[in-house]
Design an enzyme around this catalytic site. Structure first.
Site, PDB file in Angstrom:
ATOM      1  N   ASP A 172      -0.449  -7.477   1.276  1.00  0.00           N
ATOM      2  CA  ASP A 172       0.145  -6.139   1.386  1.00  0.00           C
ATOM      3  C   ASP A 172       1.679  -6.285   1.493  1.00  0.00           C
ATOM      4  O   ASP A 172       2.270  -6.130   2.555  1.00  0.00           O
ATOM      5  CB  ASP A 172      -0.430  -5.416   2.602  1.00  0.00           C
ATOM      6  CG  ASP A 172      -0.073  -3.932   2.612  1.00  0.00           C
ATOM      7  OD1 ASP A 172       0.433  -3.433   1.569  1.00  0.00           O
ATOM      8  OD2 ASP A 172      -0.292  -3.279   3.659  1.00  0.00           O
ATOM      9  N   SER A 195       4.348   1.997   8.414  1.00  0.00           N
ATOM     10  CA  SER A 195       3.905   0.933   7.511  1.00  0.00           C
ATOM     11  C   SER A 195       5.004   0.583   6.501  1.00  0.00           C
ATOM     12  O   SER A 195       5.713   1.458   5.995  1.00  0.00           O
ATOM     13  CB  SER A 195       2.633   1.320   6.780  1.00  0.00           C
ATOM     14  OG  SER A 195       2.861   2.424   5.946  1.00  0.00           O
ATOM     15  N   HIS A 244       0.819  -1.221   0.000  1.00  0.00           N
ATOM     16  CA  HIS A 244       0.000   0.000   0.000  1.00  0.00           C
ATOM     17  C   HIS A 244       0.851   1.268   0.000  1.00  0.00           C
ATOM     18  O   HIS A 244       0.337   2.347  -0.251  1.00  0.00           O
ATOM     19  CB  HIS A 244      -0.989  -0.007   1.179  1.00  0.00           C
ATOM     20  CG  HIS A 244      -0.373   0.284   2.511  1.00  0.00           C
ATOM     21  ND1 HIS A 244      -0.055  -0.695   3.444  1.00  0.00           N
ATOM     22  CD2 HIS A 244      -0.032   1.466   3.099  1.00  0.00           C
ATOM     23  CE1 HIS A 244       0.451  -0.129   4.528  1.00  0.00           C
ATOM     24  NE2 HIS A 244       0.483   1.190   4.337  1.00  0.00           N
TER      25      HIS A 244
END
Lengths: 436, 250
Positions: free
Chosen positions: B94, B198, B40
């Site tokens: 992801d 992230s 992402h």
């Protein structure tokens, strides 16, 4: 005309023949045939006023001013001297005729003169008796008459001397080109003839050398002097190129005589006196020798012979880990031949230690020299990685040795250099804390 | 990182800081030409970001210092082909790889993480460590790299946590929890990864070798550090084959 050869035959006649010859005549004919022939004169007709002793008219035949005959008259006449049908043979190849007449030629019967043929007649020199001067027969052995001349020859085993009339035992000379052979004086073991001038040439292929080996039975007349035998009248001369000729004589055999040459000339000479029992030799040849190659450091010469001769080949091989070098350049192989001049056609090479070159760089690592120097054969290196961030696969250090094939090889004989594997998950500083 | 601490230099040498269109994210070094992150970070609104807009920094624990360095050149971007998250509700798969233009030379400040064997099972309660330059507990973006030790959470508990969040926030679209994810964190809250982290690594240590290995990738969560909520991480062990194939093919 002076240079032309005389005719082999001809006709001579009195003046005006067949008419009566003139009075008060004095005429001369000089007849000749070529050398080596006799002149033969044959009268076909002779009619000269007859008189006692041919006093008035005459035909005189002379040889070298010597009167051979004096003719006049007619055939069957009471006076005079008529030659009849018998030919007249000159001692040599010349003859002179002289016709002399007085002032009258009596009538009515006038005399016609003469007509004669002359011809060359071969002389058989071989049948002639030996000269009285004691010089011996015309030919010492065989005589062959030829037209106008003769020739001498010799029986088998003899040869005609330069005088073309006497024979001598054949020298058996000439060129000897076989690898080995035997030579001896003419007639050996009988004493050598006088007046010899024999030449023997031993000539073999270049690259070989001739060795003379005289038998013990050796005798050539010599004159003893304080300085040893003097080969004054009889000798055997040994001539070797680029060396002083050596005259041999005496009663002692030279034995083995190396010449170090591929060609030797022997001249055997005897004069017309003295006694030489003669000589005999056996010659052999051997290949030219080259110097034994010196030893090669870190290499060897093959094949290993005690001596090396013409046409022998040698090779040089280097020990494992060494390379052939010549004139500063590496060569793949080396072979040299012993030449006919006794020299090797190539000088010896050298064996230089090989080197593997710089080891390949190791990404994220390095190389350490363990032993040896300059990357030479059997040098040992060790690859290492930039620890602790990289490590060799398996974690062990890897040693490589400079092999004979000029590659760096590990213990498993593998030339592939290792790889440095990144070390994962192991920070150089670990988090720590004491509070609980 | 919430509730964590500043990481001393060279303690987390695999940490990478990404900057995408001004947004900060994390990543980890797994090879001398490969970086792994969350998909992402590279796929925004369904589109792959331009590699020229992606800036990669590593080798320091200070974000400001890193930002002043020349970014490492990116050769190619490789998000997982099954990652489809058009409305930010599906973080399945992801995971993404970034290939660098030039190989890295590792040193104390830059080292790779190990990868686990395929389908390695993560033990519930095992303590791992997550790090990043993201938001910290005071809701301020961190300038210094921070880390926090967090345990692996049982899958059922994690699913229950997600379910409770759905119940509590019926108007929100809470992403789906799949087998390709796992949770880490503490029920009492206050300790978690957060925005800006992230793509960073959740690492576990193998006891026998004391080596850290990449167990998870910071993926998503309901808030940060909330009580009864856990951070959700991409389960790296599920993607070993894809990782190897992607690296081999490229």
């Amino acid at each position: 005309l002076a240079r032309s050869l005389p005719a082999l035959h001809g006709v001579v006649q009195s003046p005006q023949f067949p008419q009566p010859y003139p009075a008060a005549l004095s005429q001369q004919w000089d007849l000749s045939v070529p050398e080596g022939y006799q002149l033969q004169l044959s009268f076909t007709h002779l009619d000269i006023e007859p008189s006692a002793d041919c006093y008035y008219d005459s035909l005189t035949v002379l040889y070298d001013k010597k009167v051979l005959a004096k003719f006049c008259g007619q055939e069957n006449s009471a006076d005079g001297h008529h030659p009849g049908n018998r030919p007249l043979l000159s001692p040599g190849n010349r003859l002179t005729l002289v016709l002399q007449t007085d002032d009258t030629n009596p009538e009515p019967h006038q005399h016609l003169g003469f007509s004669a043929h002359y011809q060359a007649k071969d002389i058989d020199e071989c049948s002639a008796p030996d000269p009285e001067d004691g010089s011996g027969p015309l030919c010492s052995q065989l005589c062959h008459n030829t037209l106008g001349s003769y020739m001498c020859s010799c029986r088998h085993g003899y040869e005609l001397r330069p005088d073309q009339r006497t024979c001598v035992l054949s020298c058996g000379g000439g060129i000897f080109d076989e690898p080995e052979g035997t030579l001896s004086s003419p007639g050996y073991p009988d004493p050598s003839p006088h007046g010899l001038a024999c030449q023997y040439v031993i000539s073999v292929e270049p690259g070989f050398i001739v060795n003379l080996n005289f038998t013990d039975s050796f005798h050539i007349e010599h004159i003893g002097t304080q300085n040893g035998p003097s080969c004054l009248y009889h000798w055997l001369q040994v001539s070797i190129p680029d060396k002083e000729p050596q005259k041999l004589c005496g009663g002692k055999s030279p034995g083995l005589m190396p010449t170090n040459s591929y060609t030797v000339q022997l001249d055997y000479h005897t004069d017309w006196a003295g006694l030489s029992q003669g000589w005999s030799l056996h010659y052999t040849t051997q290949r030219v020798q080259c110097a034994s190659p010196s030893s090669i450091t870190n290499g060897r010469v093959t094949p290993n012979f005690p001596q090396y001769y013409y046409r022998d080949y040698i090779q040089v091989r280097c020990d494992p880990g060494y390379k052939l070098m010549m004139d500063g350049r590496e060569i793949k192989s080396y072979a040299s031949m012993c030449q006919k001049n006794g020299q090797w056609h190539l000088s010896l090479p050298e064996c230089h230690i090989i080197d593997c070159g710089e080891p390949k760089a190791l990404l994220n690592g390095g190389v350490t020299f363990i032993s040896g120097s300059q990357n030479q054969h059997l040098s040992v290196i060790q690859y290492h990685c930039n620890e602790p961030f990289y490590s060799l696969l398996g974690g062990a250090t890897v040693s490589y040795t400079c092999a004979a094939d000029r590659t760096w090889r590990d213990n498993l004989d593998t030339p592939v250099i290792p790889s440095c594997i990144p070390v994962c998950g192991q920070p150089t500083v670990y988090l720590s804390g004491f509070q609980r | 990182i919430m509730g964590g601490e500043k990481a001393p230099d060279k303690t987390i040498p695999w940490q990478v800081m990404l900057s995408v269109d001004g947004g900060r994210a994390g990543a980890m070094v797994i090879g001398d030409r490969w970086i792994m992150t969350a998909a992402h970070n590279l796929v925004q609104k369904g589109k792959l970001v331009l590699k020229e807009k992606l800036r990669v920094f590593m080798g320091d624990n200070d974000a400001e210092k890193l930002a002043k360095l020349t970014p490492l050149g990116v050769a190619s971007l490789h998000p997982h082909p099954e990652y489809k998250n058009p409305d930010n509700a599906n973080y399945n798969h992801d995971i993404a790889l970034i290939k660098l233009q030039q190989p890295l030379t590792f040193h104390a400040a830059i080292m790779p993480l190990c990868l686990p064997p395929e389908d390695t099972i993560y033990k519930t309660g095992q303590i791992g460590m997550v790090s990043g330059f993201g938001i910290k507990e005071d809701d301020i973006i961190a300038n210094k790299l921070r880390y926090i030790r967090l345990p692996v959470v049982d899958g059922n508990k994690c699913q229950a946590s997600v379910n409770s969040a759905k119940a509590a926030m019926p108007t929100e679209t809470i992403p789906v929890l799949t087998d390709n994810m796992f949770c880490a964190g503490v029920p009492e809250g206050g300790q978690d990864s957060c925005t800006g982290d992230s793509g960073g690594a959740y690492v576990l240590m193998e006891d026998s070798t004391k080596r850290f290995w990449a167990a998870g990738i910071v993926s998503w969560g309901v808030g940060c550090g909330q009580t009864g909520r856990y951070g959700v991480y991409t389960r790296v062990a599920k993607y070993i084959s894809w990782i190897n194939k992607t690296m081999e093919d490229n």
